[in-house]
Design a protein around this motif. Structure first.
Motif, PDB file in Angstrom:
ATOM      1  N   LEU A 231       5.983  11.234 -22.564  1.00  0.00           N
ATOM      2  CA  LEU A 231       6.609  11.304 -21.246  1.00  0.00           C
ATOM      3  C   LEU A 231       5.547  11.409 -20.155  1.00  0.00           C
ATOM      4  O   LEU A 231       4.616  12.206 -20.253  1.00  0.00           O
ATOM      5  CB  LEU A 231       7.553  12.514 -21.166  1.00  0.00           C
ATOM      6  N   ILE A 232       5.707  10.614 -19.118  1.00  0.00           N
ATOM      7  CA  ILE A 232       4.830  10.672 -17.952  1.00  0.00           C
ATOM      8  C   ILE A 232       5.702  10.636 -16.694  1.00  0.00           C
ATOM      9  O   ILE A 232       6.882  10.294 -16.754  1.00  0.00           O
ATOM     10  CB  ILE A 232       3.804   9.515 -17.925  1.00  0.00           C
ATOM     11  N   SER A 233       5.127  10.995 -15.564  1.00  0.00           N
ATOM     12  CA  SER A 233       5.876  11.045 -14.311  1.00  0.00           C
ATOM     13  C   SER A 233       5.459   9.923 -13.374  1.00  0.00           C
ATOM     14  O   SER A 233       4.264   9.606 -13.275  1.00  0.00           O
ATOM     15  CB  SER A 233       5.656  12.401 -13.617  1.00  0.00           C
ATOM     16  N   ARG A 234       6.435   9.372 -12.668  1.00  0.00           N
ATOM     17  CA  ARG A 234       6.196   8.374 -11.637  1.00  0.00           C
ATOM     18  C   ARG A 234       7.204   8.593 -10.505  1.00  0.00           C
ATOM     19  O   ARG A 234       8.292   9.121 -10.727  1.00  0.00           O
ATOM     20  CB  ARG A 234       6.354   6.949 -12.187  1.00  0.00           C
ATOM     21  N   ILE A 235       6.828   8.171  -9.302  1.00  0.00           N
ATOM     22  CA  ILE A 235       7.742   8.236  -8.158  1.00  0.00           C
ATOM     23  C   ILE A 235       7.884   6.837  -7.568  1.00  0.00           C
ATOM     24  O   ILE A 235       6.889   6.149  -7.314  1.00  0.00           O
ATOM     25  CB  ILE A 235       7.253   9.223  -7.076  1.00  0.00           C
ATOM     26  N   TYR A 236       9.133   6.420  -7.371  1.00  0.00           N
ATOM     27  CA  TYR A 236       9.449   5.106  -6.814  1.00  0.00           C
ATOM     28  C   TYR A 236      10.307   5.285  -5.562  1.00  0.00           C
ATOM     29  O   TYR A 236      10.792   6.383  -5.275  1.00  0.00           O
ATOM     30  CB  TYR A 236      10.232   4.264  -7.828  1.00  0.00           C
ATOM     31  N   THR A 456       4.082   4.549  -2.310  1.00  0.00           N
ATOM     32  CA  THR A 456       2.691   4.640  -1.866  1.00  0.00           C
ATOM     33  C   THR A 456       2.651   4.985  -0.388  1.00  0.00           C
ATOM     34  O   THR A 456       3.675   4.970   0.309  1.00  0.00           O
ATOM     35  CB  THR A 456       1.958   3.298  -2.081  1.00  0.00           C
ATOM     36  N   SER A 457       1.445   5.251   0.102  1.00  0.00           N
ATOM     37  CA  SER A 457       1.281   5.523   1.532  1.00  0.00           C
ATOM     38  C   SER A 457       1.623   4.287   2.358  1.00  0.00           C
ATOM     39  O   SER A 457       1.987   4.408   3.536  1.00  0.00           O
ATOM     40  CB  SER A 457      -0.147   5.989   1.825  1.00  0.00           C
ATOM     41  N   ASP A 458       1.532   3.092   1.769  1.00  0.00           N
ATOM     42  CA  ASP A 458       1.905   1.877   2.493  1.00  0.00           C
ATOM     43  C   ASP A 458       3.374   1.922   2.896  1.00  0.00           C
ATOM     44  O   ASP A 458       3.735   1.545   4.017  1.00  0.00           O
ATOM     45  CB  ASP A 458       1.649   0.632   1.632  1.00  0.00           C
ATOM     46  N   TYR A 459       4.228   2.382   1.965  1.00  0.00           N
ATOM     47  CA  TYR A 459       5.655   2.498   2.284  1.00  0.00           C
ATOM     48  C   TYR A 459       5.875   3.494   3.423  1.00  0.00           C
ATOM     49  O   TYR A 459       6.609   3.224   4.374  1.00  0.00           O
ATOM     50  CB  TYR A 459       6.428   2.938   1.041  1.00  0.00           C
ATOM     51  N   LEU A 460       5.223   4.654   3.310  1.00  0.00           N
ATOM     52  CA  LEU A 460       5.397   5.678   4.350  1.00  0.00           C
ATOM     53  C   LEU A 460       4.826   5.218   5.687  1.00  0.00           C
ATOM     54  O   LEU A 460       5.379   5.497   6.750  1.00  0.00           O
ATOM     55  CB  LEU A 460       4.742   6.988   3.907  1.00  0.00           C
ATOM     56  N   ASN A 461       3.693   4.507   5.648  1.00  0.00           N
ATOM     57  CA  ASN A 461       3.071   4.033   6.882  1.00  0.00           C
ATOM     58  C   ASN A 461       3.910   3.018   7.634  1.00  0.00           C
ATOM     59  O   ASN A 461       3.742   2.826   8.839  1.00  0.00           O
ATOM     60  CB  ASN A 461       1.682   3.435   6.591  1.00  0.00           C
ATOM     61  N   LYS A 462       4.834   2.365   6.920  1.00  0.00           N
ATOM     62  CA  LYS A 462       5.730   1.428   7.605  1.00  0.00           C
ATOM     63  C   LYS A 462       6.651   2.151   8.570  1.00  0.00           C
ATOM     64  O   LYS A 462       7.138   1.563   9.531  1.00  0.00           O
ATOM     65  CB  LYS A 462       6.577   0.666   6.573  1.00  0.00           C
TER      66      LYS A 462
END
Length: 467
Positions: A231-236, A456-462
């Motif tokens: 098991l690993i963690s990811r955020i989408y 990613t920060s790209d999404y937030l920067n939009k």
């Protein structure tokens, strides 16, 4: 306290640790766990909020912001005194909270990284053990980390045996309101355990035996090889228009399904598809249901108000399982109908009253949800928890709303865990925390990349400039 911890890809320096207790003296007392609390094993849940550099950084220095957070926490712990206590075992071996104002471990740290450099998509790398603290004592731990750019991360870890996400959300909002010197808190917690007392005589539907079981009856954990998937963690994030499209597909049979039902059905199909094609094994899903509304349904207005402010665990995890081949071959609408039926079984007052009575019938033997452990046939499983009440935009301590926030819950066990939350952008998008097998996430990123996009920060920067 001056410790430096080298972590890839950035350095975190723990500069100071102290204990923040309630500002008013407290008479030591015991807070018993309700029967629904007793269904939770010892699990710690993390949550974090990221703030960009304040516009007036002369006023909002790190030292000033930390002092505001500590003062407000000392005030909030007067009301939320369970978070200042400790979990101990009583004479029956069951957990109880001793409300002794032991206080909250409060850590100040510095991270040699800028906010826009944080790789939120991979929280195992940038969040785990770095920006969210490991709780060593007490019920709640907090870490406030100054970033190289002047930004700030507030990370918290709380004991799930004491509080569910709803309760933690209440505290986080109250803490922020205290920091902003709001004269009256939006919600005062209720610790009235009698609201969840068992009935005499108790009774419950036998179907609960398929959902929960004594821990002593659970199969032993599977022996893992180094080459096994883990098991690993990811955020989408999922865009609002994609959620609407998913909902329309899930409603194709004529019955309108909710976005959560559509999302859960899609995740169920993905987990099934990650298994060897043509497998005759079953794939299980559990969906977390908050019972506060159900337990107050049909009662007087006073009980409804008390249940809406109830602090503790009021959760059930109804489960269903289907053949993997069936989940693969059937349309999304069929799977969504199965999810709906699974949820409907738990969205009643009788279900939660029966669950309370089921625990009473098995005490003091500890019990928990079956889906937390491996299934008998070795088939995959996933739990979906709705974080739609996640109050990311309300956790404003006075220097602005968070530009990002998420739960962080690598819960162990052998079952995947998924938590969808509203995006801090406020445009209908979802942020999705996923703790699943690497192979399942690989399938998501190859076959469902149009839906699940790396956060990613790209999404937030939009939407909000991070610098």
């Amino acid at each position: 306290m001056d410790m430096a911890v080298k972590v890839d890809p950035f350095l975190v320096e723990l500069r100071r640790k102290e204990v923040v207790a309630a500002v008013l003296p407290m008479l030591e007392h015991w807070l018993p766990q309700s029967n629904l609390d007793l269904l939770l094993p010892p699990l710690d849940v993390g949550v974090f909020f990221c703030y960009k550099k304040a516009e007036d950084d002369n006023l909002f220095s790190f030292t000033y912001m930390v002092s505001v957070l500590k003062k407000a926490m000392a005030q909030a712990l007067v009301t939320y005194y369970a978070f200042a206590g400790e979990v101990v075992q009583n004479s029956l071996g069951e957990p109880e909270v001793i409300c002794n104002n032991r206080g909250v471990d409060f850590i100040e740290a510095y991270a040699d990284v800028e906010l826009q450099q944080l790789n939120f998509h991979n929280p195992d790398e940038c969040i785990e053990g770095k920006l969210v603290p490991k709780k060593k004592q007490g019920v709640l731990s907090v870490q406030v980390t100054e970033l190289k750019c002047g930004g700030l991360v507030v990370g918290c870890t709380f004991d799930h045996q004491v509080a569910d996400a709803y309760s933690a959300n209440m505290f986080l909002v109250s803490w922020a309101e205290m920091a902003r010197s709001k004269p009256v808190l939006s919600l005062l917690p209720s610790f009235r355990r009698s609201l969840l007392n068992p009935r005499h005589p108790g009774h419950y539907d036998p179907s609960l035996d398929n959902m929960y079981m004594p821990i002593s009856a659970m199969p032993p954990p599977k022996q893992k090889n180094p080459d096994d998937d883990h098991l690993i963690s990811r955020i989408y994030y999922i865009e609002a228009n994609q959620l609407s499209h998913l909902q329309s597909l899930a409603s194709a049979s004529g019955e309108r399904r909710t976005k959560l039902e559509a999302f859960s059905a899609f995740v169920w199909k993905v987990v099934a598809a990650s298994t060897e094609h043509g497998s005759n094994k079953n794939c299980r899903i559990g969906i977390v249901v908050d019972g506060r509304a159900q337990l107050s349904g049909g009662d007087s207005g006073e009980k409804a108000v008390m249940m809406s402010a109830y602090f503790g665990n009021v959760l059930s995890i109804p489960c269903d399982e289907k053949r993997i081949t069936e989940l693969e071959e059937r349309p999304l609408s069929w799977v969504a109908n199965a999810v709906h039926e699974c949820l409907q079984a738990a969205r009643t007052k009788e279900h939660f009253l029966g669950l309370i009575d089921w625990v009473e019938a098995h005490r003091p033997e500890p019990a928990m949800t079956k889906i937390y452990s491996a299934s008998e046939d070795g088939g995959p499983a996933v739990v979906v928890s709705s974080g739609q009440r996640f109050p990311v935009s309300e956790v404003d301590f006075g220097w602005g709303k968070p530009v990002f926030g998420s739960y962080h819950f690598p819960w162990g066990g052998e079952t995947g865990y998924v938590m969808p939350m509203p995006s801090p952008v406020g445009n209908g998008d979802w942020v999705v925390y996923m703790h699943m097998l690497g192979g399942q996430l690989e399938l998501i990123e190859t076959q469902a990349a149009y839906l699940f996009r790396p956060l990613t920060s790209d999404y937030l920067n939009k939407h909000v400039y991070l610098k």
